[in-house]
Design an enzyme around this catalytic site. Structure first.
Site, PDB file in Angstrom:
ATOM      1  N   THR A  64       3.119   9.353  -3.345  1.00 33.11           N
ATOM      2  CA  THR A  64       3.151   8.054  -3.039  1.00 33.11           C
ATOM      3  C   THR A  64       4.476   7.364  -2.905  1.00 33.11           C
ATOM      4  OG1 THR A  64       2.615   7.601  -5.391  1.00 33.11           O
ATOM      5  CG2 THR A  64       0.946   8.043  -4.003  1.00 33.11           C
ATOM      6  N   GLU A  75       0.755  -1.150  -0.099  1.00 29.55           N
ATOM      7  CA  GLU A  75      -0.037  -0.025   0.140  1.00 29.55           C
ATOM      8  C   GLU A  75       0.862   1.070   0.005  1.00 29.55           C
ATOM      9  OE1 GLU A  75      -3.542   2.009   2.783  1.00 29.55           O
ATOM     10  OE2 GLU A  75      -2.189   0.388   3.711  1.00 29.55           O
ATOM     11  N   HIS A  76       0.602   2.252  -0.706  1.00 29.12           N
ATOM     12  CA  HIS A  76       1.319   3.497  -0.650  1.00 29.12           C
ATOM     13  C   HIS A  76       0.337   4.619  -0.079  1.00 29.12           C
ATOM     14  CE1 HIS A  76       4.791   2.432  -3.420  1.00 29.12           C
ATOM     15  NE2 HIS A  76       3.892   1.612  -3.763  1.00 29.12           N
ATOM     16  N   PRO A  77       0.840   5.524   0.473  1.00 25.85           N
ATOM     17  CA  PRO A  77       0.183   6.709   1.091  1.00 25.85           C
ATOM     18  C   PRO A  77      -0.048   7.695   0.047  1.00 25.85           C
ATOM     19  CG  PRO A  77       2.428   7.082   1.687  1.00 25.85           C
ATOM     20  CD  PRO A  77       2.377   5.617   0.761  1.00 25.85           C
TER      21      PRO A  77
END
Length: 210
Positions: free
Chosen positions: A85, A77-79
Site C-alpha cells: 500500500t 486512498e491506497h492500492p
C-alpha cells in the site's frame, strides 16, 4: 454594481493565509482559507471557509460551507490490492530516477471526486472518504468518518457516520431547497440578515418565498 463598489460590503476577494498551500484551486467571492490549509484540485463557492489545518483534494464544494479545523476531504486512498500500500507503487519518482507517477492510479483517484452542496457544516476533525456526495444543508459531526452519501438537511456523526436526526422536517427542507437562498445576490442577502437572525425558519420562509 460590483460588491467592491458598494459601501455596504467588505472586499469580496478570497482571503488566503500565507501558510496555506493551494494548487489547481478555484475560489469564489468572500471565501476564506485558514492557516496551513492544503487544497489540491478543489473548487469552493462564495462565502465558504476552511479553518486551520484542513485538507482537501479532488472536491467540488458549494457556497456558504463552514469547514472546521483538521477536516480531511477526500482522504487518500491506497492500492490495497497491490503488493504494497506504500506510495512507492504509485509515486516511485520520489525515490527513483526514471520512474514516473502512476497515472492510472492518479486517474482512479481523480474519478472519485467528493461533492459537497451549499450550506454544509463539517465539524472539527471529520473525514470525508472518496466519492462521497453531501447534500445541501447537511451537518457532519466532529470526528465523523463519512463513508456514504449524506442526504440534504440531515445531521450525521460517528465512525462510520450514521444519521442522527433531520436538521429540519422534510417539508421545510424541500422549501429551503426551492428557495435556493445561496444563489441570492449580495444585495438581497444584506436585506435578509435581520430576518435570518430574528425569525423562526417557517416565518422566514413565509416572508421570503416570493
Amino acid at each position: 454594481m460590483a460588491d467592491n463598489d458598494d459601501p455596504r460590503f467588505q472586499n469580496d476577494q478570497p482571503r488566503i493565509h500565507p501558510s496555506a498551500q493551494l494548487k489547481g484551486v478555484k475560489l469564489g467571492k468572500y471565501t476564506e482559507v485558514g492557516e496551513r490549509v492544503v487544497l489540491r484540485d478543489v473548487t469552493a463557492g462564495d462565502f465558504t471557509y476552511f479553518e486551520r489545518h484542513s485538507e482537501g483534494i479532488y472536491a467540488d464544494i458549494g457556497r456558504f460551507c463552514s469547514i472546521a479545523s483538521n477536516v480531511r476531504i477526500n482522504a487518500l486512498e491506497h492500492p490495497m490490492e497491490r503488493l504494497t500500500t506504500h506510495k512507492i507503487s504509485y509515486r516511485p519518482n520520489e525515490f527513483f530516477k526514471y520512474q514516473g507517477i502512476d497515472n492510472v492510479f492518479r486517474a482512479r483517484r481523480q474519478a472519485k471526486r467528493v461533492g459537497i452542496g451549499h450550506d454544509v457544516w463539517i465539524g472539527h476533525g471529520a473525514v470525508i472518504m472518496p466519492a462521497v456526495q453531501i447534500g445541501h444543508g447537511a451537518v457532519i459531526g466532529s470526528n465523523a468518518v463519512v463513508t456514504r452519501n449524506v442526504a440534504p438537511y440531515t445531521i450525521v456523526a460517528g465512525n462510520p457516520a450514521r444519521l442522527i436526526r433531520l436538521r429540519f422536517p422534510e417539508e421545510i427542507a424541500a422549501r429551503l431547497r426551492r428557495l435556493a437562498w445561496w444563489d441570492w445576490p449580495s444585495e438581497t442577502l444584506f436585506e435578509a440578515i435581520p430576518d435570518i437572525q430574528s425569525l423562526g425558519i417557517e416565518d422566514f420562509l413565509a416572508k421570503w418565498e416570493r
